[in-house]
Write an enzyme that holds these catalytic residues in place. Structure first.
Site, PDB file in Angstrom:
ATOM      1  N   GLU A 313       0.822  -1.217   0.000  1.00 27.96           N
ATOM      2  CA  GLU A 313       0.000   0.000   0.000  1.00 27.96           C
ATOM      3  C   GLU A 313       0.850   1.258   0.000  1.00 27.96           C
ATOM      4  OE1 GLU A 313      -2.618   2.156  -0.720  1.00 27.96           O
ATOM      5  OE2 GLU A 313      -3.807   0.574   0.216  1.00 27.96           O
ATOM      6  N   ASP A 317       1.242   4.122  -3.001  1.00 31.69           N
ATOM      7  CA  ASP A 317       0.829   5.512  -2.808  1.00 31.69           C
ATOM      8  C   ASP A 317       1.973   6.487  -3.071  1.00 31.69           C
ATOM      9  OD1 ASP A 317      -1.588   4.438  -2.023  1.00 31.69           O
ATOM     10  OD2 ASP A 317      -1.238   4.727   0.119  1.00 31.69           O
ATOM     11  N   SER A 563      -7.226   1.981  -4.101  1.00 27.55           N
ATOM     12  CA  SER A 563      -6.033   2.453  -3.379  1.00 27.55           C
ATOM     13  C   SER A 563      -5.081   3.180  -4.318  1.00 27.55           C
ATOM     14  CB  SER A 563      -5.301   1.269  -2.748  1.00 27.55           C
ATOM     15  OG  SER A 563      -6.035   0.718  -1.693  1.00 27.55           O
TER      16      SER A 563
END
Length: 648
Positions: A313, A317, A563
């Site tokens: 994750e 990002d 995400s």
């Protein structure tokens, strides 16, 4: 505010009562129809156990918060862009002296000594340490010890509900610990667990833990050969693909005035070597560049737990967020929580606004990390108000199922997002990856429980909060060119979307949602989704969420999810802010009233194909205009920039 549609009553009902004389009958203030999944009572709580009773006082003007926010956020308002100071926000929503005095006098009259009753510094809540026996008498309820079947974690709570005198109820939003499972009883430790294992024994899983049931990206595994070619964007999404899809070419002019924040929750952590591997292939000038770290409640970039579940994750990002904004624009990494207890969205909000730490009784121990950490992690105080100036754009790629949380809890948090909007902050959240189902592909049952064989659509949170911008996912179809229209994401994940069961529809969205329901009515029974037309609908916008190439633990992987979509939108909006700041204007702040306005209707690439399956259905359809699959569509940067530059 709760809706009157039956689905709005699935988890909890919050009852607010009218005024009554000083001596008044007791009324049920909050109750729960069913326990959260996995929890069962094991025994009555000992009568002499001490509880930190917290009474959250009603805040004035919250009924006007949407109007106040529209005043500074709607493009037709004469006050557009005139954002509030933190001091003005605090003073506007501070509880009244009358509420404080009324609740205090009630506690005194019930035998709680004056010396035991405390008011916090902001006047937002009243606290008194009381025994279980005293709490049961005050609230006319029973406390039990509850245990979770999977983790063994224990809580003390009154599972069914509690009562307050009628004249007190109107001054109180909620009381903890009650139905919110606020007291955590530590389980005996049985050893540490590292490298892709779950939460520590005795500690409820934080939002950053793998398997915590929140939105996280999905992967189809490692890839051996990659090319940064626009002809391959249907197979491998790279920063150049996104620039081509959204016409996003921009060089910052006011980077020193601008800010973009990305939020991560420990143990999620980026790997510096992976960042450089990604930059070596896709943004060579940024090799060696790192985000500016702001650790909150012991937050740090941990390196003892590795693997996609811990690094995927954050790597996603930051690799794409940093590459898209470029070397000149620094990114702030808000790393929240220690590696023992972790943290939640509320812990992050605490750091932005000290008053939120104590608003309506402070944090909910069943959901939020409590600091100093009682389980041996970070021993410093909770970082209330640590971040003096929040970033202009804040992207978060995590989310809950709305039904995981109580209406009071979600309302408490949603109000804080509105306050950030008043201060000029754009708050982005990914909408979810399971279509009309919730995280874990769970759907609702009529009794409010969530199961894999449920039939009722299960909306996300904070996606259903009307004061954030919810971001869905699109894709390029296999074989499509980068210049071809995108469709709703149907590879590996499905764009989360639907209608909230807790929050009413905001004014800025009514026309778009009415148009969808009139022209493209969903072909489902009205009792499996919130079909009232009176509830907040999401997502608001979308961006590509399929086939992202990211570096994880020294290799490249393909990643999918909303995400990915949220930090991409954040990068684009950061560029818009830069252009406005460069000519002396304010940041764009809360964008929803603007993007739904007539002047912005053609500033997005409308997505008209695809669905978001879930709950044994095909989900909703993407169609012309707004839809509960891809929202208004994907950003067209030149058009967005041209329109926002013209606003005051």
């Amino acid at each position: 505010m709760l809706l009157t549609h039956p689905l709005a009553l699935l988890s909890l009902l919050l009852v607010v009562h009218a005024s009554s004389p000083l001596v008044s009958p007791s009324v049920r203030h909050e109750f729960r129809r069913n326990l959260p999944s996995g929890w069962t009572p094991v025994r009555r709580a000992p009568s002499t156990s001490v509880l930190p009773l917290r009474i959250g006082l009603v805040q004035p003007n919250l009924d006007q918060i949407e109007t106040l926010l529209l005043d500074v956020s709607h493009p037709e308002s004469p006050n557009y862009g005139q954002h509030w100071s933190p001091e003005k926000v605090a003073s506007t929503f501070r509880p009244s002296k009358h509420s404080v005095d009324t609740v205090r006098q009630w506690l005194y009259s019930e035998g709680i000594a004056v010396s035991r009753v405390k008011l916090n510094g902001n006047g937002g809540w009243i606290e008194a340490n009381v025994t279980v026996h005293e709490a049961e008498s005050l609230l006319m309820t029973e406390y039990h010890v509850y245990e979770h079947a999977d983790t063994g974690t224990r809580h003390i709570a009154c599972g069914q509900g509690y009562h307050l005198p009628e004249h007190i109820s109107k001054h109180v939003d909620l009381v903890t610990p009650t139905i919110h499972f606020d007291i955590k009883l530590k389980r005996e430790p049985i050893g540490s667990e590292k490298r892709d294992h779950g939460a520590k024994p005795g500690v409820g899983k934080s939002i950053g833990q793998p398997g915590s049931g929140v939105v996280i990206p999905k992967t189809t595994g490692f890839i051996k050969h990659i090319l940064d070619e626009l002809s391959q964007c249907d197979q491998f999404i790279t920063p150049n693909c996104l620039r081509a899809l959204y016409n996003f070419i921009y060089v910052p002019l006011a980077a020193n005035k601008n800010s973009y924040g990305i939020v991560e929750y420990t143990p999620q952590a980026y790997v510096p070597e992976d960042l450089d591997l990604f930059f070596t292939n896709f943004s060579k000038s940024q090799v060696g560049q790192r985000p500016d770290l702001v650790g909150i409640d012991g937050g740090f970039v941990q390196s003892s737990q590795i693997g996609f579940g811990f690094n995927g994750e954050s790597n996603l990002d930051l690799q794409f967020g940093m590459a898209l904004v470029g070397k000149k624009q620094k990114i702030t990494l808000y790393q929240v929580g220690d590696d023992v207890e972790g943290a939640s969205f509320n812990n992050f909000l605490d750091a932005l606004d000290a008053s939120f730490c104590t608003f309506e009784g402070g944090n909910d121990i069943s959901q939020d990390g409590i600091y100093p950490d009682p389980f041996g992690g970070y021993q410093g105080p909770e970082d209330c108000g640590k971040v003096k100036k929040p970033a202009n754009v804040i992207s978060t790629s995590y989310g809950y199922n709305e039904a995981d949380l109580t209406p009071a809890y979600t309302a408490r948090q949603c109000a804080e997002y509105a306050k950030l909007g008043l201060m000029g902050v754009t708050v982005l959240y990914s909408s979810g990856d399971f279509g009309v189902a919730g995280n874990g592909n769970l759907c609702l049952n009529p009794d409010g429980s969530q199961t894999g064989d449920g039939k009722l659509f299960n909306p996300s949170f904070p996606g259903g909060c009307p004061f954030i911008t919810s971001v869905g996912a699109t894709q390029l179809n296999p074989g499509a060119n980068v210049t071809d229209p995108e469709v709703a994401c149907e590879q590996v994940i499905f764009s989360g979307g639907g209608f909230s069961n807790y929050f009413p529809i905001p004014d800025y969205q009514k026309e778009a949602v009415d148009s969808y329901l009139t022209n493209s009515p969903p072909p489902y029974p009205k009792d499996i989704w919130n079909s009232t037309g009176a509830s907040r609908a999401f997502p608001d916008i979308s961006a590509n969420g399929a086939n992202y190439v990211i570096a994880v633990n020294g290799e490249f992987s393909l990643v999918f999810g909303t995400s990915a979509s949220s930090p991409v939108v954040g990068a684009i909006l950061t560029a818009v802010n830069d252009a406005r700041l460069a000519i002396g204007k304010t940041p764009i702040g809360f964008i929803n009233p603007t993007i739904y306005s007539a002047g912005f209707r053609d500033a997005f690439n409308d997505i008209t194909s695809g669905t978001n399956p879930g709950c044994r259905t095909f989900g909703f359809n993407a169609t012309e205009g707004w839809d509960p699959v891809t929202g208004l569509g994907t950003p067209n940067f030149p058009k967005l920039l041209a329109r926002w530059i013209l606003l005051p």
